[in-house]
Design a protein around this motif. Structure first.
Motif, PDB file in Angstrom:
ATOM      1  N   ARG A 129       0.964  -1.142   0.082  1.00  0.00           N
ATOM      2  CA  ARG A 129      -0.102   0.085   0.074  1.00  0.00           C
ATOM      3  C   ARG A 129       0.787   1.218  -0.064  1.00  0.00           C
ATOM      4  N   TYR A 130       0.320   2.399  -0.660  1.00  0.00           N
ATOM      5  CA  TYR A 130       1.066   3.802  -0.738  1.00  0.00           C
ATOM      6  C   TYR A 130       0.142   4.921  -0.254  1.00  0.00           C
ATOM      7  N   ILE A 131       0.562   5.699   0.589  1.00  0.00           N
ATOM      8  CA  ILE A 131      -0.153   6.794   0.707  1.00  0.00           C
ATOM      9  C   ILE A 131       0.738   7.992   0.785  1.00  0.00           C
ATOM     10  N   LEU A 132       0.144   9.186   0.281  1.00  0.00           N
ATOM     11  CA  LEU A 132       0.897  10.254   0.126  1.00  0.00           C
ATOM     12  C   LEU A 132       0.422  11.180   1.383  1.00  0.00           C
ATOM     13  N   ALA A 133       1.332  11.993   1.990  1.00  0.00           N
ATOM     14  CA  ALA A 133       0.935  12.908   3.088  1.00  0.00           C
ATOM     15  C   ALA A 133       1.392  14.304   2.629  1.00  0.00           C
ATOM     16  N   THR A 134       0.837  15.252   2.950  1.00  0.00           N
ATOM     17  CA  THR A 134       1.274  16.814   2.769  1.00  0.00           C
ATOM     18  C   THR A 134       1.065  17.532   4.019  1.00  0.00           C
ATOM     19  N   PHE A 135       1.596  18.746   3.999  1.00  0.00           N
ATOM     20  CA  PHE A 135       1.465  19.409   5.264  1.00  0.00           C
ATOM     21  C   PHE A 135       0.801  20.945   4.840  1.00  0.00           C
ATOM     22  N   CYS A 136       0.280  21.165   3.671  1.00  0.00           N
ATOM     23  CA  CYS A 136      -0.343  22.453   3.450  1.00  0.00           C
ATOM     24  C   CYS A 136      -1.678  22.105   2.375  1.00  0.00           C
ATOM     25  N   PRO A 137      -2.798  22.679   2.581  1.00  0.00           N
ATOM     26  CA  PRO A 137      -3.843  22.465   1.591  1.00  0.00           C
ATOM     27  C   PRO A 137      -3.464  22.852   0.334  1.00  0.00           C
ATOM     28  N   ILE A 138      -2.741  24.014   0.124  1.00  0.00           N
ATOM     29  CA  ILE A 138      -2.595  24.432  -1.387  1.00  0.00           C
ATOM     30  C   ILE A 138      -1.921  23.461  -2.311  1.00  0.00           C
ATOM     31  N   TRP A 139      -1.199  22.396  -1.906  1.00  0.00           N
ATOM     32  CA  TRP A 139      -0.778  21.435  -2.823  1.00  0.00           C
ATOM     33  C   TRP A 139      -1.777  20.483  -3.342  1.00  0.00           C
ATOM     34  N   LEU A 140      -3.077  20.480  -2.912  1.00  0.00           N
ATOM     35  CA  LEU A 140      -3.964  19.435  -3.301  1.00  0.00           C
ATOM     36  C   LEU A 140      -5.137  20.088  -4.214  1.00  0.00           C
ATOM     37  N   PRO A 141      -5.268  19.193  -5.461  1.00  0.00           N
ATOM     38  CA  PRO A 141      -6.350  19.806  -6.456  1.00  0.00           C
ATOM     39  C   PRO A 141      -7.670  20.228  -5.536  1.00  0.00           C
ATOM     40  N   SER A 142      -7.966  21.529  -5.928  1.00  0.00           N
ATOM     41  CA  SER A 142      -9.452  21.725  -5.287  1.00  0.00           C
ATOM     42  C   SER A 142      -9.866  23.197  -6.090  1.00  0.00           C
ATOM     43  N   ALA A 143     -11.231  23.061  -6.210  1.00  0.00           N
ATOM     44  CA  ALA A 143     -11.711  24.178  -6.881  1.00  0.00           C
ATOM     45  C   ALA A 143     -11.580  25.521  -6.133  1.00  0.00           C
ATOM     46  N   HIS A 144     -11.061  25.428  -4.657  1.00  0.00           N
ATOM     47  CA  HIS A 144     -11.089  26.369  -3.756  1.00  0.00           C
ATOM     48  C   HIS A 144      -9.675  27.286  -3.995  1.00  0.00           C
ATOM     49  N   ASN A 145      -8.779  26.634  -4.701  1.00  0.00           N
ATOM     50  CA  ASN A 145      -7.379  27.326  -4.557  1.00  0.00           C
ATOM     51  C   ASN A 145      -6.363  26.880  -5.930  1.00  0.00           C
ATOM     52  N   ARG A 146      -5.781  27.823  -6.198  1.00  0.00           N
ATOM     53  CA  ARG A 146      -5.150  27.592  -7.585  1.00  0.00           C
ATOM     54  C   ARG A 146      -3.693  26.707  -7.137  1.00  0.00           C
ATOM     55  N   PRO A 147      -3.207  26.223  -8.512  1.00  0.00           N
ATOM     56  CA  PRO A 147      -2.090  25.216  -8.135  1.00  0.00           C
ATOM     57  C   PRO A 147      -0.841  26.126  -7.904  1.00  0.00           C
ATOM     58  N   GLY A 202      -2.033   9.585  -5.569  1.00  0.00           N
ATOM     59  CA  GLY A 202      -3.051   8.433  -5.014  1.00  0.00           C
ATOM     60  C   GLY A 202      -4.336   9.188  -4.346  1.00  0.00           C
ATOM     61  N   ASN A 203      -5.042   8.540  -3.470  1.00  0.00           N
ATOM     62  CA  ASN A 203      -6.423   8.793  -3.308  1.00  0.00           C
ATOM     63  C   ASN A 203      -6.720   8.003  -2.369  1.00  0.00           C
ATOM     64  N   PRO A 204      -7.097   8.198  -1.092  1.00  0.00           N
ATOM     65  CA  PRO A 204      -6.942   9.605  -0.306  1.00  0.00           C
ATOM     66  C   PRO A 204      -5.636  10.003   0.064  1.00  0.00           C
ATOM     67  N   VAL A 205      -5.290  11.259   0.404  1.00  0.00           N
ATOM     68  CA  VAL A 205      -4.266  11.797   0.801  1.00  0.00           C
ATOM     69  C   VAL A 205      -4.232  12.240   2.219  1.00  0.00           C
ATOM     70  N   LEU A 206      -3.159  12.132   3.157  1.00  0.00           N
ATOM     71  CA  LEU A 206      -3.220  12.577   4.522  1.00  0.00           C
ATOM     72  C   LEU A 206      -2.892  14.007   4.532  1.00  0.00           C
ATOM     73  N   LEU A 207      -3.639  14.955   5.104  1.00  0.00           N
ATOM     74  CA  LEU A 207      -3.345  16.401   5.176  1.00  0.00           C
ATOM     75  C   LEU A 207      -3.004  16.511   6.713  1.00  0.00           C
ATOM     76  N   ALA A 208      -1.736  16.802   7.005  1.00  0.00           N
ATOM     77  CA  ALA A 208      -0.994  16.948   8.195  1.00  0.00           C
ATOM     78  C   ALA A 208      -0.903  18.464   8.606  1.00  0.00           C
ATOM     79  N   CYS A 209      -1.968  19.072   8.682  1.00  0.00           N
ATOM     80  CA  CYS A 209      -1.949  20.607   9.128  1.00  0.00           C
ATOM     81  C   CYS A 209      -3.301  20.737   9.894  1.00  0.00           C
ATOM     82  N   ASP A 210      -2.916  21.866  10.627  1.00  0.00           N
ATOM     83  CA  ASP A 210      -4.346  22.229  11.595  1.00  0.00           C
ATOM     84  C   ASP A 210      -5.401  22.815  11.089  1.00  0.00           C
ATOM     85  N   PRO A 211      -6.651  22.260  11.227  1.00  0.00           N
ATOM     86  CA  PRO A 211      -7.699  22.928  10.569  1.00  0.00           C
ATOM     87  C   PRO A 211      -7.921  24.246  11.105  1.00  0.00           C
ATOM     88  N   THR A 212      -7.586  24.959  12.119  1.00  0.00           N
ATOM     89  CA  THR A 212      -7.754  26.295  12.540  1.00  0.00           C
ATOM     90  C   THR A 212      -6.790  27.210  11.550  1.00  0.00           C
TER      91      THR A 212
END
Length: 413
Positions: A129-147, A202-212
């Motif tokens: 198994r493989y899972i990617l993790a990242t520390f900031c939302p901006i690195w993930l594809p979303s309609a709410h932010n630009r690449p 991959g999918n899902p990704v672990l997002l390791a940042c504080d939600p606040t």
């Protein structure tokens, strides 16, 4: 459950991985941690009690060399340089991780994209198994932010639809990293990929940042499990000299720019701005090797220090906007002045300003005057009140949450 954790990057990439490794071990998992073999990271792993498998090269000198090459290259040349570096990282990191993953059930990767690509290839080859993790939302594809905009690969002019921009991001990552990944796949007898980004993410990704601090708005472009920041508890006492300095006067302002090679003039500008406010300074050497500008007794220089113990005793923290330093200051209730340089740092600077817990410096080249203005905002009473309030909302259990959710995901068929 045997899990290989991998990253290649600076302290901000390494310490969260070590924190996750420690929590996974507490839940009974068998962990191997592959991070750069720099002395400071070996000590970090030893302190946390997690076994270290050194990555393909120590990162401090490698990073300095790469940054020098990038500064002297044109935008097109920087893009070519990134692709060349990617090929080196994929090939060399693959060899390290392939050996480290023997007997493992899964690999979790974060840090530089080519390093994660190597981990993904290892998982594919070993059938784990493989899972990617990242520390900031901006690195993930979303309609709410630009690449992120890479050198030599500007986002299309006039396009405001973030979905279209993230589709363009696939082409960008193919251009920058596709050659490195597909060349290595060919050497392994694997078919080429036409979308290296989604292969590595991959999918899902672990997002390791504080939600606040870094909230994630659900996206239909990728699934993210937001866990909170992965924080390694630090029980180390402050050095005797620093303790005496703190006791000798009013709370100082902390200055540290981490692994970013900020010009020495930035350290001088920071000290001058802090003196103009009648404050003392604690300055962290960091990779930029910052130091006091004279022999006055209002400035104390430190090396590696327990930020968790220090930040609760400073008037403000001035830094480059790394995810780890941002959350450490926020947890401690220390108002912040963020001088962003690259990557996700402008995002964290913006969030600090939006939350009212400090100031975002306008641009990466500070002067005494610009830092004095930003520091004025950070030292304002209302900023301190807001920083204290937000501190109570910043979670400390992100690594524990991530360890449990990761094991739950990996146990699924």
């Amino acid at each position: 459950m045997r899990i290989l954790l991998s990253t290649y990057g600076s302290r901000g990439d390494v310490e969260p991985v070590v924190a996750l490794g420690s929590r996974l071990q507490a839940l009974g998992a068998e962990v191997r941690v592959s991070v750069p073999g720099d002395e400071e990271f070996a000590a970090l792993c030893a302190r946390a009690g997690v076994p270290l498998v050194p990555a393909f090269a120590p990162v401090r000198e490698w990073t300095k060399e790469m940054m020098l090459r990038r500064r002297s290259a044109s935008p097109e040349g920087r893009a070519e340089l990134i692709s060349g570096q990617a090929a080196e990282i994929v090939a060399r990191q693959y060899d390290v991780l392939m050996a480290a993953a023997e007997g493992c059930d899964a690999v979790v990767a974060c840090g530089l994209f080519p390093s994660c690509a190597a981990a993904r290839l290892v998982a594919e080859q070993r059938g784990i198994r493989y899972i990617l993790a990242t520390f900031c939302p901006i690195w993930l594809p979303s309609a709410h932010n630009r690449p992120f905009e890479y050198p030599g690969h500007s986002l299309p002019a006039g396009v405001t639809d973030n979905r279209a921009l993230w589709h363009h991001d696939i082409r960008t990552k193919n251009a920058l990293f596709g050659g490195a990944v597909n060349s290595h796949r060919a050497s392994l007898g694997l078919h080429p990929l036409d979308n290296v980004r989604d292969y590595v993410y991959g999918n899902p990704v672990l997002l390791a940042c504080d939600p606040t601090l870094g909230p994630w708005l659900p996206s239909d472009l990728i699934g993210a499990l937001q866990t909170g920041a992965w924080i390694l508890p630090d029980e180390r006492p402050l050095p005797d000299g620093l303790e005496a300095f703190l006791e000798a006067g009013s709370p100082p302002v902390y200055v540290g720019f981490g692994s970013i090679a900020v010009a020495r003039e930035a350290g001088r500008a920071a000290i001058e701005a802090i003196r103009a406010k009648g404050r003392r300074t604690v300055i962290a050497h960091g990779w930029a090797e910052l130091s006091p500008i004279d022999d006055r007794d209002d400035c104390f220089a430190v090396g590696d220090v327990n930020q968790q113990a220090l930040f609760g005793r400073v008037a403000a923290a001035m830094h480059h906007g790394g995810a780890g330093t941002t959350v450490a200051a926020a947890r401690a209730g220390a108002p912040q002045v963020v001088v962003p340089q690259i990557g996700d740092q402008p995002y964290w600077a913006r969030r600090v300003a939006e939350l009212g817990i400090g100031a975002a410096h306008d641009g990466p080249a500070p002067t005494a005057e610009s830092l004095s203005a930003a520091l004025g905002t950070a030292l304002a009473p209302e900023t301190g009140v807001r920083a204290s309030a937000v501190a109570g909302r910043v979670r400390a259990d992100g690594a524990a949450v991530a360890a449990k959710r990761l094991l739950d995901v990996l146990r699924l068929p």
